[in-house]
Write a protein that holds these residues in place. Structure first.
Motif, PDB file in Angstrom:
ATOM      1  N   MET A  71       0.888  -1.127   0.081  1.00  0.00           N
ATOM      2  CA  MET A  71       0.077   0.011   0.090  1.00  0.00           C
ATOM      3  C   MET A  71       0.964   1.157  -0.126  1.00  0.00           C
ATOM      4  O   MET A  71       1.879   1.268   0.596  1.00  0.00           O
ATOM      5  CB  MET A  71      -0.970   0.005   1.258  1.00  0.00           C
ATOM      6  CG  MET A  71      -2.039   1.133   1.222  1.00  0.00           C
ATOM      7  SD  MET A  71      -3.095   1.368   2.897  1.00  0.00           S
ATOM      8  CE  MET A  71      -4.035  -0.102   2.497  1.00  0.00           C
ATOM      9  N   THR A 123      -4.346   6.961  -0.041  1.00  0.00           N
ATOM     10  CA  THR A 123      -3.551   5.851  -0.021  1.00  0.00           C
ATOM     11  C   THR A 123      -3.935   5.345  -1.669  1.00  0.00           C
ATOM     12  O   THR A 123      -4.959   5.648  -2.238  1.00  0.00           O
ATOM     13  CB  THR A 123      -4.026   4.807   0.871  1.00  0.00           C
ATOM     14  OG1 THR A 123      -5.537   4.693   1.071  1.00  0.00           O
ATOM     15  CG2 THR A 123      -3.571   5.294   2.295  1.00  0.00           C
ATOM     16  N   GLU A 160      -3.223   1.449  -4.134  1.00  0.00           N
ATOM     17  CA  GLU A 160      -2.629   0.043  -4.423  1.00  0.00           C
ATOM     18  C   GLU A 160      -1.559   0.210  -5.177  1.00  0.00           C
ATOM     19  O   GLU A 160      -0.717  -1.036  -5.250  1.00  0.00           O
ATOM     20  CB  GLU A 160      -3.592  -0.735  -5.040  1.00  0.00           C
ATOM     21  CG  GLU A 160      -4.833  -0.700  -4.090  1.00  0.00           C
ATOM     22  CD  GLU A 160      -4.721  -1.449  -2.805  1.00  0.00           C
ATOM     23  OE1 GLU A 160      -3.972  -2.525  -2.728  1.00  0.00           O
ATOM     24  OE2 GLU A 160      -5.442  -1.065  -1.824  1.00  0.00           O
TER      25      GLU A 160
END
Length: 216
Positions: free
Chosen positions: A78, A90, A92
């Motif tokens: 992350m 945040t 991926e």
């Protein structure tokens, strides 16, 4: 005289009365009967046959151990990204949230499509330096058969990518748990369509926690 029986012998008395009737007994005949005595060896039962040993019970069936194969995928990273305005989010992937923005928002001049008027050439150039917007008009008249100049413009936009850095795995797990708790609080007051989305997202978080955060 009656014969004395030896040990383990049997004495049989054959008695015949006056009418000629014969009877066998193990006691002497009565008076008036004709008596015959016969000694026989007492039958002896043969020794019992040795019984075969009972077969050994079969060994208990052994159940082969159940082998469970657990395939664990490597933890998914992350990333925390920071926008030029200082906002954090945040992601991926290390790409974050790329955005296509017009060049004028970055201070580059932009030439709008030219148009002709009165046999000449005109172009509007927009300029933005982050504080003010300005416009410059270029007007070039054509006469005497001269060819108009060629207008060259900058591209209309560009991609903006934020700076992203990976988070430690412990921090990833903490943020996943925080997000799951937040979804749980929202669930009770959410609409039915929102609840379905929350349920799907929580299932994904649960699967990721089980795989990525077993030791965190």
């Amino acid at each position: 005289m009656p014969c004395l029986a030896i040990a383990d012998d049997v004495t049989i008395y054959r008695c015949t009365d006056a009418q000629g009737r014969l009877s066998l007994r193990d006691t002497p005949c009565v008076a008036g009967e004709k008596q015959q005595v016969q000694t026989m060896q007492r039958p002896v039962d043969p020794p019992p046959r040795p019984q075969p040993a009972p077969p050994a019970p079969p060994p208990p069936a052994t159940t082969p151990p159940v082998v469970q194969t657990v395939v664990l995928q490597p933890p998914r990273p992350m990333y925390e990204c920071v926008t030029p305005d200082g906002e954090t989010y945040t992601s991926e992937t290390p790409e974050g949230n790329p955005r296509w923005v017009p060049l004028w928002t970055l201070g580059y001049p932009v030439v709008v499509p030219h148009r002709r008027h009165g046999g000449g050439f005109r172009a509007d150039v927009g300029v933005h330096d982050g504080r003010i917007d300005g416009r410059i008009t270029i007007d070039h008249s054509i006469g005497g058969g001269h060819r108009p100049p060629i207008a060259v413009g900058y591209p209309a936009g560009t991609w903006i990518r934020d700076a992203c850095h990976p988070l430690p795995q412990q921090e990833v797990c903490d943020r996943l748990r925080d997000r799951r708790s937040e979804l749980g609080r929202r669930y009770n007051s959410a609409l039915q369509s929102e609840r379905q989305q929350i349920t799907r997202e929580r299932r994904g978080i649960d699967a990721r926690l089980a795989n990525d955060c077993r030791n965190h």
